[in-house]
Write an enzyme that holds these catalytic residues in place. Structure first.
Site, short mmCIF file in Angstrom:
data_model
loop_
_atom_site.label_atom_id
_atom_site.label_comp_id
_atom_site.label_asym_id
_atom_site.label_seq_id
_atom_site.Cartn_x
_atom_site.Cartn_y
_atom_site.Cartn_z
N GLU A 1 -3.54 1.87 0.19
CA GLU A 1 -2.37 2.04 -0.69
C GLU A 1 -2.50 3.40 -1.41
O GLU A 1 -3.61 3.79 -1.81
CB GLU A 1 -2.44 0.87 -1.71
CG GLU A 1 -1.36 0.86 -2.76
CD GLU A 1 -1.58 -0.32 -3.75
OE1 GLU A 1 -2.68 -0.92 -3.78
OE2 GLU A 1 -0.62 -0.64 -4.48
N LYS B 1 6.63 -2.13 -1.66
CA LYS B 1 5.84 -3.25 -2.21
C LYS B 1 6.71 -4.18 -3.06
O LYS B 1 7.41 -3.72 -3.97
CB LYS B 1 4.69 -2.69 -3.04
CG LYS B 1 3.69 -3.72 -3.54
CD LYS B 1 2.51 -3.02 -4.23
CE LYS B 1 1.41 -3.96 -4.67
NZ LYS B 1 0.27 -3.23 -5.28
N CYS C 1 -1.59 -4.58 -0.79
CA CYS C 1 -2.55 -5.02 -1.81
C CYS C 1 -2.19 -6.37 -2.43
O CYS C 1 -2.28 -7.39 -1.79
CB CYS C 1 -2.74 -3.92 -2.84
SG CYS C 1 -4.33 -4.07 -3.69
C1 ACM Z 1 -3.09 -3.72 -6.38
O1 ACM Z 1 -2.10 -4.34 -6.00
N1 ACM Z 1 -3.21 -2.43 -6.22
C2 ACM Z 1 -4.20 -4.43 -7.03
#
Ligand code: ACM
Length: 268
Positions: free
Chosen positions: A38, A109, A141
């Site tokens: 990410e 995301k 993530c």
């Molecule tokens: C995250 O979603 N970067 C912990």
């Protein structure tokens, strides 16, 4: 099919340096699907919205995507990488996909973590990409915390989950083994390492990038100290077998009529 991860230690704000490092490591591998962490080009801990605005890029069209397209073409790579995406006046924590033929697509995301909510806009849809006959679901993530995401991606055909990450909590990697078992899929988690200090804030990322098979076995993994590029050969057909015993199938044995509250925001 060859799949892999590139675990990195980005330096906050040093986009060109971070991208050059990634390209140089990616140049050592060919004919594979590779997942990067990410926000691998910018780093993670934005102090404010102005900082994010100054580092975010258009996808496609920005520097990072252009460099990834070049190495994808030269080395016949399919690359999935985390990036701060500028789209009109909004900013998304995104994962971009580039193919050797120059195709680009993006997942934004959906489940923003902690301070990400201060600067990023939440994505509105899930994403599956096709590479030949194979289907790859993308999530980022903290999306791992919502088992519905992996479930829906699997039900839509994903055989491999691609998981660009900046994991901080200690159990994300273990949870991904469960996502694989409960959905009968492979998963590639590409995490980052290092500690980022920005003013009074500090975060340490847990490394431990891994590729997990549909039975929850770790095929290959990295530690938490060094950058690492790892590739394995998989038989993607294994993700089509959803039988757990000769009498149990994880897709056919579901009883969705009992699960309807999953699709409602309010639980009572
Ligand atoms: C995250 O979603 N970067 C912990």
């Amino acid at each position: 099919m060859r799949i892999g991860f590139l675990q990195l230690r980005p330096k906050f704000g040093a986009v060109k340096q971070n991208v050059r490092k990634a390209v140089s490591l990616l140049s050592r591998v060919s004919d594979a699907v590779i997942v990067l962490p990410e926000l691998f080009n910018t780093g993670y801990l934005f102090r404010n919205a102005d900082e994010l605005a100054s580092l975010a890029e258009k996808v496609p069209g920005g520097y990072t995507t252009s460099e990834m397209k070049k190495v994808a073409k030269c080395n016949n790579l399919h690359i999935i990488f985390g990036i701060a995406q500028k789209a009109k006046k909004k900013y998304f924590n995104s994962a971009a996909y580039v193919s050797p033929k120059g195709k680009v697509s993006v997942y934004q995301k959906v489940h923003l973590f902690d301070r990400e909510k201060l600067f990023f806009t939440r994505g509105k849809s899930l994403k599956i990409i096709s590479i030949g006959e194979a289907k790859f679901g993308i999530f980022i993530c903290f999306d791992w915390s919502f088992p519905e995401v992996a479930r829906v991606l699997m039900l839509q055909g994903a055989q491999v989950l691609c998981h660009p990450s900046n994991l901080i909590l200690p159990y994300g990697q273990d949870a991904m083994k469960m996502r694989c078992i409960e959905n009968g899929v492979f998963a590639i988690t590409a995490n980052r390492i290092g500690t980022e200090r920005r003013g009074t804030m500090s975060l340490t990322f847990t490394g431990g990038s891994q590729i997990v098979d549909p039975r929850g076995e770790v095929l290959v993994s990295a530690g938490d100290r060094s950058e690492s590029l790892k590739v394995v050969e998989i038989d993607i057909e294994r993700a089509n077998d959803k039988n757990i015993t000769s009498n149990n199938n994880i897709v056919e044995d579901r009883v969705p009529v009992l699960y309807s509250c999953i699709a409602r925001k309010k639980i009572r």
